[in-house]
Scaffold this active site. Sequence first.
Site: not given
Ligand code: MRU
Length: 347
Positions: A44-46, A87, A195, A236, A246-247
């Site tokens: 996970r993470g963009a 996703r 996370q 993201d 973002n999250k």
């Molecule tokens: O749902 P996730 O854990 O994939 O969400 C991740 C985030 O929201 C991060 O802040 C985002 O991907 C940027 S960090 C590299």
Amino acid sequence: MRTVFWENNELKMIDQRVLPVRFEILAYRGHKEVAAAITDMVVRGAPAIGAAAAFGLALAGYESASSLTSGLLADLQTASATLKAARPTAVNLAWAVDRLMAAASTVSAERSADEIRQLVLDEAQKLADEDVEINKRMAEHGAALINDGDTIIHHCNTGALATVDWGTALGVIRTAHEQGKKIHVFVDETRPRLQGARLTAWELEQYGIPYEIISDNTAGYFLKAGKVQKCFVGSDRTAANGDVANKIGTYMLALAAFDNGVPFYPVVPTSTIDLSLAHGDLIPIEERNPQEVLGLEFEGQRVAPINAKARNIAFDVTPNKLVTGIVTENGVAYPPFEVNLIKVVKQ
Ligand code: MRU
């Protein structure tokens, strides 16, 4: 070690679902399994998702039985759709897959199917290598904004685990620490998948950066009390006008930061900036299984009543008016973002 890497004809990824309790590497040989791993948040993470999808497409090339370039391209196209659907919010996923498909299509007339298979893998590897280099450049720009003695709020996980290596917002914090700046991090725990509490805390522990985990709803308290100098978050997908997806919870953090005059910096590689979208309301927002909210336990017991319903919105959009500056690998963009974001992207 990288979060996502290619070894012995397999895609290998750190299983982020089991950290920090266990450190496990999973191996993948099929693109459908990679798509499922992205959906299930093994990775996970963009930027990490983008790299995983790129290697997933390389696997699809080797899965294809076609000896003809046209047949291989058709199979890659089908695999692209599967990977891109894993996703919806992180634009890096589609960006990575589209980049590889464009590289393959451009040379398809003069290359054999096997040469295209190799080209897709090479391009995936290049994209992964570039991610690390981009993060380090971005971290230098971001670290210049951090002063010795700063306390920083960070949301979700944006570290090495969210990228191929180093990280975005957490990469900035890591670089500032390596420059010798004394910093303290308030780690938003990041409900519901935690996370922050699980992954960011685990990373900070290893880098030796002092931190304390706070529940997400504590951020406002410390901001109002004057205990926080800056907020750094990831993204993201960032729209052309600087609205930042973002999250979930990032928007509330930005509101509280704005109300207390605390600078709020998203750290965003240009691969996360979607210039095709004029503003953030156009960003597709993922809604995940309510079970991720309902399954939470407290003192060994399920929290919610057994018949409770829940909504599990995975991301929110912070409007550009709450954003101080957007840190990219090409420098920091400041308002008006409608004008200045495109300048850093096109550099
Ligand atoms: O749902 P996730 O854990 O994939 O969400 C991740 C985030 O929201 C991060 O802040 C985002 O991907 C940027 S960090 C590299």
